[in-house]
Design an enzyme around this catalytic site. Structure first.
Site, PDB file in Angstrom:
ATOM      1  N   ASP A  29      95.335  89.731  -4.478  1.00 15.46           N
ATOM      2  CA  ASP A  29      95.648  91.150  -4.589  1.00 15.46           C
ATOM      3  C   ASP A  29      97.099  91.345  -5.024  1.00 15.46           C
ATOM      4  OD1 ASP A  29      95.283  93.882  -4.420  1.00 15.46           O
ATOM      5  OD2 ASP A  29      95.640  93.977  -2.264  1.00 15.46           O
ATOM      6  N   ASN A  31      98.019  92.299  -8.534  1.00 16.05           N
ATOM      7  CA  ASN A  31      98.287  92.169  -9.968  1.00 16.05           C
ATOM      8  C   ASN A  31      98.830  93.474 -10.567  1.00 16.05           C
ATOM      9  OD1 ASN A  31      97.301  89.567  -9.858  1.00 16.05           O
ATOM     10  ND2 ASN A  31      95.310  90.078 -10.738  1.00 16.05           N
ATOM     11  N   GLY A  32      98.182  94.588 -10.219  1.00 17.02           N
ATOM     12  CA  GLY A  32      98.597  95.868 -10.776  1.00 17.02           C
ATOM     13  C   GLY A  32      99.996  96.263 -10.339  1.00 17.02           C
ATOM     14  N   ARG A  42      98.710  97.073 -16.639  1.00 20.37           N
ATOM     15  CA  ARG A  42      97.989  96.359 -15.583  1.00 20.37           C
ATOM     16  C   ARG A  42      97.334  95.094 -16.121  1.00 20.37           C
ATOM     17  NH1 ARG A  42      96.847  98.899 -10.796  1.00 20.37           N
ATOM     18  NH2 ARG A  42      94.868  97.788 -10.594  1.00 20.37           N
ATOM     19  N   ASN A  77      84.862  96.912  -7.691  1.00 26.49           N
ATOM     20  CA  ASN A  77      85.776  96.966  -8.831  1.00 26.49           C
ATOM     21  C   ASN A  77      85.180  97.658 -10.058  1.00 26.49           C
ATOM     22  OD1 ASN A  77      87.433  93.764  -8.193  1.00 26.49           O
ATOM     23  ND2 ASN A  77      87.977  95.833  -7.563  1.00 26.49           N
ATOM     24  N   TRP A  78      83.860  97.874 -10.051  1.00 26.78           N
ATOM     25  CA  TRP A  78      83.247  98.600 -11.159  1.00 26.78           C
ATOM     26  C   TRP A  78      83.751 100.038 -11.226  1.00 26.78           C
ATOM     27  CZ3 TRP A  78      80.804  95.951 -14.755  1.00 26.78           C
ATOM     28  CH2 TRP A  78      80.196  94.748 -14.425  1.00 26.78           C
ATOM     29  N   ARG A 197      95.264  86.769   2.295  1.00 30.22           N
ATOM     30  CA  ARG A 197      95.319  87.932   1.418  1.00 30.22           C
ATOM     31  C   ARG A 197      96.764  88.170   1.020  1.00 30.22           C
ATOM     32  NH1 ARG A 197      92.111  93.480   1.110  1.00 30.22           N
ATOM     33  NH2 ARG A 197      93.238  94.361  -0.641  1.00 30.22           N
ATOM     34  N   SER A 205      88.376  93.715   2.933  1.00 29.75           N
ATOM     35  CA  SER A 205      87.776  94.196   1.684  1.00 29.75           C
ATOM     36  C   SER A 205      86.409  93.590   1.371  1.00 29.75           C
ATOM     37  CB  SER A 205      88.744  93.961   0.520  1.00 29.75           C
ATOM     38  OG  SER A 205      89.887  94.755   0.666  1.00 29.75           O
TER      39      SER A 205
END
Length: 254
Positions: A29, A31-32, A42, A77-78, A197, A205
């Site tokens: 977790d 990256n953005g 991103r 994530n969709w 995490r 999550s």
């Protein structure tokens, strides 16, 4: 099959703490946020995240682990913007396309866990290729959780158990934890000893809900693209200081 607590506790401990882990799972977790902090798109953060994933695989092997599971794309994530979803899909193609020959030569068995039904034919073929070309490897197991959700996995397993019962192939009274485990995506792989995490968030999550029932959790402030061998080693040292009780009373209890 699910490793029993007794089996885990028989492993030699390092520094008098918890036994050395065999299987580590990571929720990748940040990256953005890594990209935003640098004024980048991103997509750039996700590309750096792939590099961090490679470092994690190398680090896991160097640290003596037997299995590493990486949470790369969840069923939730969709909901992200279509462009970002396309980027994430292309990164899986890139990772497998670029890294598969090396992983195969180095004895790594690649497994992709998650629901494959709504993946494109191209991605399904890529997943099958990665698994088929490495299925006989025994030195290390790399599991990539892609289009994966813990609740979704348990529901799919429950449906498969119900189908087996309805057909007469399975008697309801024979449904034990080990039997149910054999219907999960991770069947045949030991449960994770440690779940890490990154990014400072303290949530699981929907990740490995069944398998991580007795795992230790470590939450790191490090954003995923900055994850490296030193961070990994420090997390394992923290794990070694833990006392794993499995619902019992620890040695340090008064």
């Amino acid at each position: 099959m699910t490793a029993s607590p007794a089996h885990d506790q028989s492993e030699p401990a390092i520094g008098g703490g918890a036994p050395a882990p065999k299987h580590v799972a990571i929720i990748m977790d940040g990256n953005g946020r890594w990209a935003s902090a640098r004024g980048l798109a991103r997509s750039e953060g996700h590309r750096e995240g792939v590099k961090a994933a490679r470092r994690a695989v190398e680090g896991a092997r160097e640290l003596g682990l037997e299995c590493l599971t990486l949470y790369s794309f969840s069923t939730e994530n969709w909901r992200r913007p279509a462009g970002e979803v396309r980027d994430l899909m292309s990164l899986l193609r890139q990772f497998i396309g670029d890294d598969l020959p090396r992983l195969k030569d180095e004895g790594v068995k690649v497994r992709i866990i998650g629901d494959r039904d709504n993946l494109s034919p191209e991605l399904k073929a890529l997943v099958r290729r990665a698994e088929n070309e490495t299925k006989d490897n025994t030195k290390f197991v790399l599991q990539i959780a892609f289009n994966y959700g813990g609740r979704d996995e348990i529901i799919r397993a429950a449906r498969a158990v119900a189908k087996a019962v309805k057909s007469g192939a399975l008697d309801p009274k024979d449904v034990t934890e080990d039997v149910f485990d054999s219907f999960l995506d991770t069947q045949g792989v030991s449960d994770p000893d440690l779940v890490i995490r990154t990014s400072g968030e303290k949530r699981i999550s929907n990740f490995l809900l069944w398998q991580a029932a007795y795992a230790e959790y470590i939450f790191l402030d490090v954003l995923w693209p900055d994850f490296n061998a030193e961070v990994f080693a420090n997390a394992l040292q923290e794990f070694h200081r833990r006392e794993r009780r499995y619902g019992g009373v620890g040695d340090s209890a008064g």
